[in-house]
Scaffold this active site. Structure first.
Site, short mmCIF file in Angstrom:
data_model
loop_
_atom_site.label_atom_id
_atom_site.label_comp_id
_atom_site.label_asym_id
_atom_site.label_seq_id
_atom_site.Cartn_x
_atom_site.Cartn_y
_atom_site.Cartn_z
N ARG A 102 38.46 34.30 37.03
CA ARG A 102 39.79 34.75 36.69
C ARG A 102 40.23 34.21 35.36
O ARG A 102 41.21 34.10 35.16
CB ARG A 102 40.79 34.60 37.74
CG ARG A 102 40.42 35.47 39.02
CD ARG A 102 40.18 36.90 38.68
NE ARG A 102 39.95 37.73 40.07
CZ ARG A 102 38.63 38.11 40.57
NH1 ARG A 102 37.71 37.77 39.73
NH2 ARG A 102 38.46 38.59 41.36
N SER B 282 47.34 40.78 42.96
CA SER B 282 47.12 39.32 43.85
C SER B 282 47.94 38.34 43.27
O SER B 282 47.94 37.97 41.92
CB SER B 282 45.73 39.27 43.71
OG SER B 282 44.98 40.20 44.47
N GLU C 288 47.89 33.52 40.50
CA GLU C 288 46.94 34.47 39.70
C GLU C 288 47.73 35.18 38.71
O GLU C 288 47.46 35.52 37.69
CB GLU C 288 46.10 35.30 40.65
CG GLU C 288 45.16 36.08 39.77
CD GLU C 288 44.09 36.92 40.82
OE1 GLU C 288 44.02 38.16 40.52
OE2 GLU C 288 43.48 36.30 41.49
#
Length: 303
Positions: free
Chosen positions: A174, A224, A296
């Site tokens: 990520r 998320s 995130e």
């Protein structure tokens, strides 16, 4: 800022708005105003916009489809640049594609699968733009953007443009180099693989259906909220802690998936509600499991 807006309108940069509510441009439907909001109509317009920004020496921020983003209630000072309305070209040459940073990722995955090109099946159901996906190395189902991206065309604040190789992008979980060295993803080049069309489309549909069945994409959300503290998964930790369904102001931890916060009162819910709920989750998971959750979702703007 009004004078800059007039200059941009005169220069035919694209759509220019003052004090535009960013709740109109985020998937969670929350967010204060952009002091100046601009949708450049093409790459050349984007380059000229950045020249104006350098000349005025003001801050800027880029958005795409508005997913994975939480804009605080005070909004964003300076210029907010939305690539989703103009930087969305697509070229397909054999197994190689070149795609604009504003192109919708779900649309790209769907179109590519119908052409029998394999590699983007994992993106079926992932909201957001190509640029945002590259920026954060979006992924699912054991794959991610780094697996197929060969190089990325980046526009830097000083006006220079450069193609960065996959290695130079420094992709990890990520993450990419653009999170530490600011630049705008203008284009991405991806290498795919020819495969049986029915096999590719079936796999992509399977991933898309899985997301629809397990994640609350019909509700306003930002995707998320927390990174997975592997080998653990944030959603499972939050569920085990008994936090699913917890409400804070106008938002709620989804009953469907613990790692999603949904807007249950559009027009009423505040970014601060989300931030308060995030802090509650972090504190609870730390106390129960001694695990530090990291967000995130990108949180930006003024309180």
């Amino acid at each position: 800022m009004e004078k800059l807006a007039e200059k941009l309108i005169d220069a035919d940069i694209g759509k220019v708005l003052l004090d535009e509510p960013l709740a109109n441009h985020t998937t969670i439907k929350i967010g204060g105003p952009a002091e100046l909001y601009v949708e450049p109509k093409d790459i050349e317009s984007l380059k000229r916009l950045m020249a104006f920004i350098r000349e005025e020496n003001i801050q800027w921020f880029v958005i795409g489809r508005g997913s994975n983003l939480l804009v605080k209630d005070g909004g964003i000072k300076g210029v907010v640049i939305n690539l989703a309305k103009g930087i969305e070209h697509l070229e397909i040459t054999g197994e190689t594609i070149k795609v604009g940073g504003g192109y919708p990722l779900v649309k790209l995955a769907t179109l590519i699968s119908k052409k029998g090109l394999s590699g983007l099946e994992f993106a079926g159901g992932i909201p957001g733009s190509v640029g945002g996906a590259v920026y954060m190395n979006a992924g699912a189902h054991g794959s991610d953007i780094s697996k197929i991206t060969t190089r990325v065309h980046v526009l830097y604040p000083d006006g220079s443009m450069r193609w960065l190789s996959n290695e130079e992008m420094k992709f990890s979980y990520r993450t990419s180099i653009l999170q530490s060295e600011p630049g705008i993803v203008v284009e991405a080049e991806m290498k795919l693989k020819e495969d049986d069309k029915e096999t590719v489309t079936a796999l992509m549909k399977k991933h898309k259906d899985y997301r629809r069945e397990t994640q609350p994409w019909n509700d306003p959300c930002c995707g998320s909220v927390f990174r997975n503290p592997l080998p653990e998964h944030s959603g499972a930790l939050i569920e085990r802690a008994g936090l699913k369904g917890t409400k804070m102001g106008g938002v709620q931890i989804s009953e469907m998936h613990g790692n999603f916060i949904v807007n249950i009162k559009k027009g009423v819910a505040k970014a601060q509600d989300v931030l308060d709920l995030i802090e509650l989750v972090k504190k609870t998971i730390k106390e129960k499991y001694d695990i530090e959750l990291e967000t995130e979702v990108e949180v930006v703007g003024d309180p």
